[in-house]
Write a protein that holds these residues in place. Structure first.
Motif, short mmCIF file in Angstrom:
data_model
loop_
_atom_site.label_atom_id
_atom_site.label_comp_id
_atom_site.label_asym_id
_atom_site.label_seq_id
_atom_site.Cartn_x
_atom_site.Cartn_y
_atom_site.Cartn_z
N MET A 93 0.78 -1.36 0.09
CA MET A 93 0.12 -0.05 -0.15
C MET A 93 0.90 1.34 -0.03
O MET A 93 0.58 2.14 -0.71
CB MET A 93 -0.91 -0.18 1.26
N ALA A 94 1.97 1.25 0.94
CA ALA A 94 2.87 2.35 1.08
C ALA A 94 3.32 2.79 -0.25
O ALA A 94 3.57 3.84 -0.60
CB ALA A 94 3.75 2.32 2.07
N ARG A 95 3.83 1.85 -1.16
CA ARG A 95 4.19 2.02 -2.68
C ARG A 95 3.36 2.74 -3.31
O ARG A 95 3.91 3.43 -4.29
CB ARG A 95 4.69 0.60 -3.17
N ARG A 96 2.02 2.86 -3.09
CA ARG A 96 0.97 3.44 -4.23
C ARG A 96 1.04 4.92 -3.71
O ARG A 96 0.48 5.62 -4.64
CB ARG A 96 -0.38 2.80 -3.83
N LEU A 97 1.65 5.52 -2.64
CA LEU A 97 1.50 7.01 -2.20
C LEU A 97 2.74 7.52 -2.82
O LEU A 97 4.02 7.37 -2.21
CB LEU A 97 1.65 6.97 -0.71
N CYS A 98 2.56 8.19 -3.93
CA CYS A 98 3.65 8.88 -4.33
C CYS A 98 4.00 10.27 -3.66
O CYS A 98 3.27 10.54 -2.67
CB CYS A 98 3.59 9.32 -5.86
N LEU A 99 5.12 10.97 -4.08
CA LEU A 99 5.52 12.31 -3.28
C LEU A 99 4.19 13.30 -3.21
O LEU A 99 4.11 13.84 -2.49
CB LEU A 99 6.80 12.73 -3.87
N ALA A 100 3.77 13.38 -4.52
CA ALA A 100 2.71 14.39 -4.45
C ALA A 100 1.50 13.96 -3.59
O ALA A 100 0.81 14.92 -2.99
CB ALA A 100 2.13 14.46 -6.07
N ASP A 101 1.15 12.71 -3.76
CA ASP A 101 0.30 12.07 -2.69
C ASP A 101 0.46 12.56 -1.48
O ASP A 101 -0.26 12.60 -0.38
CB ASP A 101 -0.22 10.64 -2.81
N PHE A 102 1.61 12.33 -0.82
CA PHE A 102 2.18 12.38 0.38
C PHE A 102 2.13 13.77 0.84
O PHE A 102 1.59 14.12 1.87
CB PHE A 102 3.83 11.96 0.45
N MET A 103 2.43 14.62 -0.06
CA MET A 103 2.38 16.20 0.18
C MET A 103 0.86 16.68 0.39
O MET A 103 0.69 17.44 1.24
CB MET A 103 3.12 16.93 -0.91
N SER A 104 0.23 16.05 -0.54
CA SER A 104 -1.24 16.35 -0.62
C SER A 104 -1.99 15.76 0.91
O SER A 104 -2.66 16.71 1.51
CB SER A 104 -2.09 15.73 -1.59
N VAL A 105 -1.58 14.74 1.23
CA VAL A 105 -1.96 14.16 2.52
C VAL A 105 -1.55 15.13 3.92
O VAL A 105 -2.23 15.63 4.54
CB VAL A 105 -1.65 12.78 3.03
N LEU A 106 -0.41 15.29 3.98
CA LEU A 106 0.27 16.27 4.83
C LEU A 106 -0.55 17.51 4.93
O LEU A 106 -0.78 18.08 5.91
CB LEU A 106 1.62 16.63 4.46
N LYS A 107 -0.86 18.29 3.55
CA LYS A 107 -1.73 19.69 3.67
C LYS A 107 -3.00 19.44 4.21
O LYS A 107 -3.44 20.19 4.97
CB LYS A 107 -1.67 19.87 2.07
N GLN A 108 -3.45 18.08 3.83
CA GLN A 108 -5.01 18.02 4.37
C GLN A 108 -5.03 17.82 5.91
O GLN A 108 -5.82 18.44 6.61
CB GLN A 108 -5.36 16.69 4.02
N VAL A 109 -3.86 17.21 6.58
CA VAL A 109 -3.86 17.07 8.17
C VAL A 109 -3.46 18.40 8.68
O VAL A 109 -4.04 18.55 9.56
CB VAL A 109 -2.61 16.09 8.19
N LYS A 110 -2.54 19.23 7.94
CA LYS A 110 -2.41 20.47 8.62
C LYS A 110 -3.66 21.33 8.37
O LYS A 110 -3.92 21.94 9.47
CB LYS A 110 -1.37 21.08 7.81
#
Length: 93
Positions: free
Chosen positions: A1-18
């Motif tokens: 599952m973690a391999r499906r999360l690209c850098l752009a997705d990761f940054m988007s998730v961090l932005k959502q959390v913030k």
């Protein structure tokens, strides 16, 4: 599952959390609880959608999201209840 999360997705998730943390810090106990829950649930649903494998049934994912939403609000409620208690104590803000 973690391999499906690209850098752009990761940054988007961090932005959502913030954004969600900022939102939860602004709302109070009297604000619409359904709206608070919808916001938290939407963040987790988006995260799961980014990681979700099509072979995992929604019925298996739903309890995971419910668990995390419950945990967020247990901590949020405890924090706000403690702030409210401190504000009403002698010498409180």
């Amino acid at each position: 599952m973690a391999r499906r999360l690209c850098l752009a997705d990761f940054m988007s998730v961090l932005k959502q959390v913030k954004e969600l943390c900022a939102y939860l810090s602004r709302v109070g106990l009297d604000d619409a609880p359904d709206e608070r829950e919808m916001s938290v649930r939407a963040m987790y649903e988006d995260l799961i959608a980014r990681l979700h494998s099509d072979d995992i049934p929604d019925d298996a994912i739903r309890p995971v999201i419910d668990y995390f939403v419950t945990k967020v609000f247990a901590e949020w409620d405890a924090e706000h209840t403690d702030q409210l208690r401190q504000a009403h104590e002698p010498g409180g803000a």
